[in-house]
Design a protein around this motif. Structure first.
Motif, PDB file in Angstrom:
ATOM      1  N   LEU A  86       0.830  -1.200   0.000  1.00 15.28           N
ATOM      2  CA  LEU A  86       0.000   0.000   0.000  1.00 15.28           C
ATOM      3  C   LEU A  86       0.869   1.256   0.000  1.00 15.28           C
ATOM      4  CD1 LEU A  86      -2.917   0.970  -0.044  1.00 15.28           C
ATOM      5  CD2 LEU A  86      -2.865   0.967   2.464  1.00 15.28           C
ATOM      6  N   ASP A 111      -8.397  -5.748  -6.078  1.00 15.79           N
ATOM      7  CA  ASP A 111      -8.763  -4.729  -5.097  1.00 15.79           C
ATOM      8  C   ASP A 111      -7.524  -4.458  -4.251  1.00 15.79           C
ATOM      9  OD1 ASP A 111      -9.735  -3.147  -3.061  1.00 15.79           O
ATOM     10  OD2 ASP A 111     -11.076  -4.680  -2.228  1.00 15.79           O
ATOM     11  N   SER A 156      -7.534  -5.018   1.953  1.00 10.53           N
ATOM     12  CA  SER A 156      -8.347  -5.863   1.075  1.00 10.53           C
ATOM     13  C   SER A 156      -7.771  -7.282   1.085  1.00 10.53           C
ATOM     14  CB  SER A 156      -8.347  -5.323  -0.354  1.00 10.53           C
ATOM     15  OG  SER A 156      -7.098  -5.578  -0.987  1.00 10.53           O
ATOM     16  N   LYS A 213       0.932   0.643  -9.554  1.00 11.91           N
ATOM     17  CA  LYS A 213      -0.375  -0.022  -9.485  1.00 11.91           C
ATOM     18  C   LYS A 213      -0.770  -0.669 -10.809  1.00 11.91           C
ATOM     19  CE  LYS A 213      -2.503   3.667  -7.707  1.00 11.91           C
ATOM     20  NZ  LYS A 213      -3.594   4.507  -7.184  1.00 11.91           N
ATOM     21  N   THR A 257       0.733   3.986  -2.995  1.00 13.88           N
ATOM     22  CA  THR A 257       0.401   5.363  -2.641  1.00 13.88           C
ATOM     23  C   THR A 257       1.512   6.316  -3.052  1.00 13.88           C
ATOM     24  OG1 THR A 257      -0.902   4.567  -0.761  1.00 13.88           O
ATOM     25  CG2 THR A 257      -0.242   6.879  -0.729  1.00 13.88           C
ATOM     26  N   SER A 284      -7.188  -1.811  -2.161  1.00 12.33           N
ATOM     27  CA  SER A 284      -7.480  -0.868  -1.089  1.00 12.33           C
ATOM     28  C   SER A 284      -6.913  -1.417   0.222  1.00 12.33           C
ATOM     29  CB  SER A 284      -8.995  -0.649  -0.970  1.00 12.33           C
ATOM     30  OG  SER A 284      -9.635  -1.882  -0.705  1.00 12.33           O
ATOM     31  N   ALA A 285      -6.780  -0.544   1.189  1.00  9.98           N
ATOM     32  CA  ALA A 285      -6.199  -0.941   2.476  1.00  9.98           C
ATOM     33  C   ALA A 285      -6.935  -2.143   3.062  1.00  9.98           C
ATOM     34  CB  ALA A 285      -6.256   0.232   3.448  1.00  9.98           C
TER      35      ALA A 285
END
Length: 141
Positions: free
Chosen positions: A30, A47, A52, A40, A34, A49-50
């Motif tokens: 992550l 997915d 996931s 990415k 970020t 996202s944090a």
């Protein structure tokens, strides 16, 4: 490359972090996504996202591979051969991402381990992750 003391220190670090491999790996991924959004690209179908399931699963795989390879650093090229082939020929990951991830892993370990991530531990881990990244990049030449 690494002294015997540094190898022992690495073994201790990974032994301590194996139980939280999914958390450590997901946090490092992550951080990379970020901080370096271009990384990415290879994960657009997941997915990321944090916390996931995809991020936790892939993070665990990465940490376990790094920890396993640290047990026999002198044979790093042999140990990582299957991952070299996978990343270079099948996944076609930009090898620059290995260095980016290594940096993010250092930051993650430092933030999670606190005072036990001493300057000596940091230096040893940096040397090891640099070697790990270099070996993964060898098939690209």
């Amino acid at each position: 490359m690494l002294t015997q003391r540094e190898k022992e220190l690495l073994a201790q670090i990974w032994e301590r972090n194996i139980p939280v491999a999914d958390d450590i790996g997901a946090e490092a991924l992550l951080r990379m996504f970020t901080t370096f959004p271009g990384s990415k690209t290879y994960f657009s179908h997941l997915d990321i996202s944090a916390r996931s399931p995809h991020l936790l699963s892939h993070g665990r795989k990465i940490v376990l591979a790094i920890a396993k390879a640290s047990k026999d650093i002198d044979r790093l090229t042999d140990t990582l051969a299957p991952l070299q082939t996978l990343h270079a020929y099948r996944l076609r990951i930009d090898p620059a991402n290995f260095k980016l991830f290594s940096h993010c892993m250092l930051v993650t370990l430092a933030s999670n381990m606190g005072d036990s991530f001493t300057p000596v531990a940091h230096a040893a881990m940096d040397k090891y992750l640099s070697a790990f990244s270099a070996v993964l990049s060898e098939k690209y030449r």
